[in-house]
Scaffold this motif. Structure first.
Motif, PDB file in Angstrom:
ATOM      1  N   PRO A 176      46.411  30.901  43.100  1.00  0.00           N
ATOM      2  CA  PRO A 176      45.873  31.830  41.697  1.00  0.00           C
ATOM      3  C   PRO A 176      44.431  32.517  43.018  1.00  0.00           C
ATOM      4  N   HIS A 177      44.731  31.367  44.778  1.00  0.00           N
ATOM      5  CA  HIS A 177      43.718  32.214  45.431  1.00  0.00           C
ATOM      6  C   HIS A 177      43.651  33.654  45.633  1.00  0.00           C
ATOM      7  N   PHE A 178      45.092  34.384  45.359  1.00  0.00           N
ATOM      8  CA  PHE A 178      45.430  35.417  45.580  1.00  0.00           C
ATOM      9  C   PHE A 178      45.006  36.149  44.984  1.00  0.00           C
ATOM     10  N   TRP A 179      44.788  36.138  43.175  1.00  0.00           N
ATOM     11  CA  TRP A 179      44.691  36.908  42.153  1.00  0.00           C
ATOM     12  C   TRP A 179      43.756  37.271  41.698  1.00  0.00           C
ATOM     13  N   ALA A 180      43.066  35.793  41.616  1.00  0.00           N
ATOM     14  CA  ALA A 180      42.100  34.890  40.564  1.00  0.00           C
ATOM     15  C   ALA A 180      40.562  35.663  40.902  1.00  0.00           C
ATOM     16  N   ALA A 181      40.419  36.076  41.876  1.00  0.00           N
ATOM     17  CA  ALA A 181      39.673  36.606  42.418  1.00  0.00           C
ATOM     18  C   ALA A 181      38.505  37.519  41.979  1.00  0.00           C
ATOM     19  N   TYR A 182      39.431  38.661  41.285  1.00  0.00           N
ATOM     20  CA  TYR A 182      39.141  39.404  40.529  1.00  0.00           C
ATOM     21  C   TYR A 182      38.289  39.810  39.493  1.00  0.00           C
ATOM     22  N   VAL A 183      36.916  40.409  39.581  1.00  0.00           N
ATOM     23  CA  VAL A 183      36.304  39.908  37.995  1.00  0.00           C
ATOM     24  C   VAL A 183      35.920  41.483  37.937  1.00  0.00           C
ATOM     25  N   LEU A 184      36.181  41.989  36.475  1.00  0.00           N
ATOM     26  CA  LEU A 184      35.472  43.145  36.162  1.00  0.00           C
ATOM     27  C   LEU A 184      34.371  42.635  35.269  1.00  0.00           C
ATOM     28  N   GLU A 198      19.182  62.666  40.940  1.00  0.00           N
ATOM     29  CA  GLU A 198      18.951  63.746  41.059  1.00  0.00           C
ATOM     30  C   GLU A 198      20.392  64.792  40.153  1.00  0.00           C
ATOM     31  N   ARG A 199      21.253  64.154  40.539  1.00  0.00           N
ATOM     32  CA  ARG A 199      22.546  65.092  39.533  1.00  0.00           C
ATOM     33  C   ARG A 199      22.683  64.612  38.209  1.00  0.00           C
ATOM     34  N   ASN A 200      21.625  63.274  37.387  1.00  0.00           N
ATOM     35  CA  ASN A 200      22.317  63.437  36.023  1.00  0.00           C
ATOM     36  C   ASN A 200      23.503  63.364  35.374  1.00  0.00           C
ATOM     37  N   SER A 201      24.475  61.762  36.890  1.00  0.00           N
ATOM     38  CA  SER A 201      25.317  61.336  36.224  1.00  0.00           C
ATOM     39  C   SER A 201      25.433  60.283  36.352  1.00  0.00           C
ATOM     40  N   SER A 202      26.289  59.175  36.775  1.00  0.00           N
ATOM     41  CA  SER A 202      26.059  57.693  36.668  1.00  0.00           C
ATOM     42  C   SER A 202      27.668  57.854  37.238  1.00  0.00           C
ATOM     43  N   ILE A 203      27.235  56.454  38.191  1.00  0.00           N
ATOM     44  CA  ILE A 203      28.845  55.998  38.684  1.00  0.00           C
ATOM     45  C   ILE A 203      29.748  55.307  38.113  1.00  0.00           C
ATOM     46  N   GLU A 204      31.239  56.359  37.363  1.00  0.00           N
ATOM     47  CA  GLU A 204      31.854  55.001  36.682  1.00  0.00           C
ATOM     48  C   GLU A 204      32.528  53.628  36.648  1.00  0.00           C
ATOM     49  N   LEU A 205      32.559  53.519  38.193  1.00  0.00           N
ATOM     50  CA  LEU A 205      33.292  53.174  38.557  1.00  0.00           C
ATOM     51  C   LEU A 205      32.648  52.425  39.881  1.00  0.00           C
ATOM     52  N   LEU A 206      32.389  51.114  40.295  1.00  0.00           N
ATOM     53  CA  LEU A 206      32.001  50.688  41.669  1.00  0.00           C
ATOM     54  C   LEU A 206      32.874  49.220  42.107  1.00  0.00           C
ATOM     55  N   VAL A 207      33.345  49.603  43.024  1.00  0.00           N
ATOM     56  CA  VAL A 207      34.276  48.143  44.156  1.00  0.00           C
ATOM     57  C   VAL A 207      33.776  48.195  44.631  1.00  0.00           C
ATOM     58  N   LEU A 208      33.741  46.547  44.870  1.00  0.00           N
ATOM     59  CA  LEU A 208      33.401  45.717  46.648  1.00  0.00           C
ATOM     60  C   LEU A 208      34.995  44.638  46.380  1.00  0.00           C
ATOM     61  N   SER A 209      35.438  45.150  47.672  1.00  0.00           N
ATOM     62  CA  SER A 209      36.874  44.372  47.618  1.00  0.00           C
ATOM     63  C   SER A 209      36.895  43.893  48.681  1.00  0.00           C
ATOM     64  N   LEU A 240      33.572  46.128  39.844  1.00  0.00           N
ATOM     65  CA  LEU A 240      35.108  46.131  40.643  1.00  0.00           C
ATOM     66  C   LEU A 240      34.863  44.710  41.781  1.00  0.00           C
ATOM     67  N   ALA A 241      34.623  43.496  41.689  1.00  0.00           N
ATOM     68  CA  ALA A 241      34.799  42.547  42.516  1.00  0.00           C
ATOM     69  C   ALA A 241      35.159  41.591  42.745  1.00  0.00           C
TER      70      ALA A 241
END
Length: 912
Positions: free
Chosen positions: A899-907, A811-822, A850-851
């Motif tokens: 690593p438990h605290f920081w390694a979970a995040y992937v792009l 409808e808006r002819n625009s894409s989402i640049e970034l979706l974050v699932l935190s 980013l999830a």
């Protein structure tokens, strides 16, 4: 005879005139007497009943299943109507004659009768009655075509009839026609179209293949209350349940079929109940497989036991044909449970039943499946004729000969029906049986014939299987170049089959992991094996890369059960040279006896490294242990396991990477590696994230590598800080959203009670957002229906999320640049759960996602997200760079250094 009749009528008329003067009270009685005498004389001198009586008699015999007795009645009715010059009635009698021949599996005579009927109808003037009979005749012709394996012709015929029903405004027959069309569509692998057609017949329009629980309940109650006026709708409802299973929506399938079972039981309809129980057993069998894949063994066994019970009851209630189907499915489950005695008893019953049934396509498939199960019973190995289980040497000769006899009979039956597709399948299975006995020449002969028949039938879903079978035979005989060519043909056929591969074929019963994925892997394996002392050629490396990339795409399409991905061929040099000359693309490929790593450095040729492995299962166990250790904050296993995986995947390329001055590593991960964050790999001195920015792409064909637009950035930020049901509270979510608002001032917030499905939908549609940030519980699974994010009042599964975000983009002819699932996590024990993560990333239409791979510390997430959005303000940094800085911030914090605290995040997706 006619002159005698006329004389009697004239005499009667004279008598009527002579008594007109009598009193009125006597006239009626005398008239009845004279006319009855006249009629009796006509009947006696004709020596045949009236045609209308023949029609009624034919219907009664047909409906009671006395087809042999019905045949001469319909023939006589046709001749009588022909003599009386009543072509419409003659055409209808011929159509009924054809239908009766179909029940007796006399397909040649059935076709002659229906052809004659259509010839008569097409020669007549178009009237409402002529069109009504023409449409019903086309329906009957479609049934004959579908039952003899001509599903495309059947679909075309039924579509012609559908247009007539629309013109006649005949809703009841239109519904029957839609159900028939859906069956033909399923035969052709057009499962989403079939599902939409069935929903349409139920009055549910303009949607993807989805039916809600309230809609199921409403339809069930309506059909319980008004079944007799909605018989066809009840059949469509049951067919929908079957279709939902085939497209992979097992939970919905089970709900619909349970509702259909209630309807059949309420109205005491044993045949309908039997069909529903058979389909319900099939769905529970699929649920058992699905549960086993995520290692829920107890639930898997529960579903399997339920399926066996439903198959048993279906067999008790049903006719011989349905009984055979239910018993064959039951045998396959009993073989999986290693219940050899019960399997043998049932197979004996099936053998007896198969000898006394009439032949049609379904019975031929039953014979083929009987032969397969017989071999597997004697070998004591379930699914023993799968391509991945090539040995049947311990089968006794008598059982082998019996299986061969059934396959040859099935092949001949299919030839008699002129059904090339079914014949191809019977002959191909014979080739597979011979392959398992290592009788290469005979196996090749049957495989070639099966392939030829599949080409004639335009059955590409069979063609690729026989091409693959041919490739295995050639490979076994050390004919590597010919085998490579055969594998390439199979892969090319698979690519052309995208719409057919998204669903299971209920007749052939193959799964993606058993009958699609291995084709790609075996081809890549052979491509990357050097011939004698020659190194793998650049051409073979390129082919291997393209093949494994195509597999990634096919896996995602199978995940969605839809061909819905906007894939575009991408030249790897364009990605690394034009978009980011400091990025390298790495393909680690996990094969039976080794890791193969293909590396593309900027402005350089493809490089290739091999790491041998001794035991694939042991490697899988180590990968799983590393993944599990990362979910525990204080695990001591993580570091040594991370070093081991680094040695397998990156140690061989370490020197080349160091000399290239690459800054970003783009991984296209094989299925066994997708649950594992590459950032945690350790070279003995540093984690990989300390050396490089890292991103993942699900397939080279699915990326849109464009720089992040910093200007006019607008964000929709939503989350749940309070507990919802079994999901715990996330108290730091409120702070996380507040800090994002300071980094992205143009933000709209939905928190807790305002973050409902409807509220999210309305907000998404209210304005264009370049960033959508969701701080809420979620789950990634290899099943689309088990991949979701949590809102205040419900769950949004991956397809619903797609519908919201994609419709907004259009409808808006625009894409989402970034979706974050935190705050999401992969489903525990699901080895391919990251398919759900990749699925969300692709289906949502966001350029980057980013999830988190596991549920991480709430406060650590808040800190990381604040740093990530802060780094994004720097236009010199890519999204991958911003994530690396945020992760290093936690790594260098004594509280969060593990690593438990920081390694979970992937792009995933566009890293720029």
């Amino acid at each position: 005879m006619r002159s005698n009749n006329q004389g009697l009528v004239n005499k009667a008329l004279q008598q009527i005139k002579s008594i007109l003067r009598l009193k009125k009270s006597l006239i009626f009685v005398i008239l009845l007497f004279i006319l009855s005498l006249s009629a009796s004389s006509v009947f006696a001198q004709n020596h045949s009943p009236e045609a209308s009586q023949l029609v009624q008699q034919g219907k009664e015999l047909y409906n009671s299943g006395q087809y042999t007795k019905a045949l001469p009645i319909w023939q006589q009715a046709s001749e009588t109507f022909g003599n009386k010059n009543k072509p419409l009635e003659q055409a209808m009698s011929l159509s009924n004659l054809s239908l009766t021949y179909q029940q007796l599996s006399d397909w040649e005579k059935a076709n002659k009768a229906i052809t004659k009927s259509l010839d008569i109808l097409h020669s007549l003037k178009t009237t409402k009655e002529q069109q009504r009979i023409l449409a019903k005749t086309l329906d009957i012709q479609g049934q004959s075509q579908q039952k003899t394996g001509q599903s495309q012709a059947a679909l075309n015929t039924w579509q012609q009839a559908a247009q007539i029903y629309i013109n006649l405004e005949d809703r009841d027959n239109k519904t029957i026609n839609q159900i028939n069309q859906a069956q033909a569509m399923q035969d052709l692998g057009l499962y989403p179209r079939a599902c939409q057609t069935l929903l349409l017949s139920l009055g549910l329009e303009n949607r993807e293949c989805y039916i809600s629980e309230p809609e199921i309940t409403t339809l069930k109650q309506d059909l319980i209350n008004n079944y007799k006026s909605n018989i066809q709708k009840a059949k469509a409802f049951r067919s929908l349940g079957n279709n939902l299973r085939v497209i992979g929506d097992f939970q919905q399938s089970q709900q619909v079929l349970l509702a259909s079972l209630e309807i059949a039981q309420h109205w005491n309809l044993p045949q309908d109940e039997s069909k529903t129980l058979l389909n319900l057993g099939n769905t529970e069998r699929a649920l058992a497989i699905s549960s086993a894949e995520i290692r829920d063994i107890q639930q898997s066994e529960t579903y399997r036991e339920q399926a066996i019970i439903h198959y048993q009851k279906a067999a008790e209630l049903s006719s011989t044909f349905l009984q055979i189907q239910a018993q064959i499915n039951q045998v396959e489950l009993l073989l999986e449970q290693q219940n050899w005695k019960k399997s043998e008893e049932l197979l004996r019953q099936i053998h007896t039943n198969l000898e006394r049934v009439l032949i049609n396509k379904d019975i031929i498939y039953a014979k083929i499946n009987y032969a397969k199960n017989l071999i597997c019973l004697k070998q004591k190995e379930p699914n023993c004729l799968n391509a991945q289980k090539p040995n049947s040497s311990n089968v006794d000769e008598s059982s082998y000969q019996e299986a061969v006899q059934f396959l040859e009979t099935a092949s001949q039956d299919a030839e008699n029906l002129q059904d090339k597709r079914t014949r191809s399948y019977a002959i191909g299975i014979m080739g597979r049986l011979l392959e398992s006995r290592q009788e290469w020449d005979k196996a090749n002969k049957y495989t070639q014939q099966a392939l030829y028949d599949s080409w004639q039938a335009q059955a590409s879903d069979l063609s690729y299987q026989w091409q693959w079978q041919q490739a295995r035979l050639l490979k076994a005989q050390k004919q590597q170049q010919k085998a490579l060519f055969a594998y390439s043909q199979a892969v090319n056929t698979l690519k052309s089959l995208r719409s057919d591969l998204v669903s299971l074929n209920p007749e052939i019963q193959f799964t993606f992991r058993e009958s699609v994925e291995p084709v790609y892997r075996e081809y890549v394996d052979l491509l990357l094996q050097p011939i004698e002392t020659t190194e793998t050629s650049t051409e073979n490396l390129q082919l291997a890369l393209l093949t494994i990339d195509s597999l990634q795409l096919a896996e995602l399409e199978n995940f969605f059960r839809l061909v819905c991905l906007d894939a575009n061929p991408v030249v790897i040099d364009e990605v690394t040279q034009q978009n980011d000359p400091t990025a390298a693309v790495i393909y680690p490929i996990f094969l039976e006896d080794r890791f193969e790593i293909i590396l593309k450095l900027p402005q350089q040729e493809l490089r290739h490294y091999t790491t041998p492995i001794e035991n694939k299962k042991e490697v899988e166990r180590i990968l799983n242990r590393l993944t599990q250790s990362l979910t525990q904050a204080n695990s001591q296993e993580t570091l040594p396991l991370a070093q081991q995986v680094y040695d397998w995947l990156l140690r061989p390329a370490q020197e080349d990477l160091a000399q290239s001055q690459v800054k970003t590593l783009i991984f296209v991960l094989d299925s066994a590696l997708r649950n594992l964050p590459m950032s945690v790999l350790h070279n003995g001195q540093q984690y990989l994230i300390e050396q490089y920015s890292i991103a993942l792409i699900p397939s080279l064909q699915l990326i849109d590598p464009k720089p992040f637009k910093q200007q006019n950035k607008r964000a929709l930020i939503a989350g749940l800080s309070e507990a919802r049901g079994k999901f715990a509270a996330l108290p730091f979510v409120r702070q996380e959203l507040q800090q994002i608002q300071t980094q992205v001032p143009r933000s709209v917030e939905l928190l807790n009670q305002t973050f409902t499905n409807e509220g999210f939908k309305n907000t998404v549609n209210s304005a264009p957002f370049s960033v959508v940030h969701l701080a809420t519980h979620g789950q990634f699974s290899q099943k689309a229906d088990q991949t979701f994010i949590l809102t205040w009042d419900d769950r949004l599964n991956v397809n619903q999320l797609n519908n919201l975000l994609r419709s907004r983009d259009i409808e808006r002819n625009s894409s989402i640049e970034l979706l974050v699932l935190s705050a999401c996590e992969t489903l525990t024990g699901d080895s391919r759960a990251s398919l759900g993560l990749a699925g969300v990333a692709v289906r949502a239409g966001a350029r980057s996602t980013l999830a988190t791979l596991w549920q991480v510390n709430d406060q650590a997430t808040t800190i990381l997200m604040e740093r990530f959005y802060g780094a994004l303000k720097d236009s010199t940094l890519t999204k991958a760079d911003a994530l690396r800085q945020a992760q290093l911030g936690l790594l260098n914090d004594p509280v969060y250094k593990r690593p438990h605290f920081w390694a979970a995040y992937v792009l995933l997706g566009n890293w720029l």
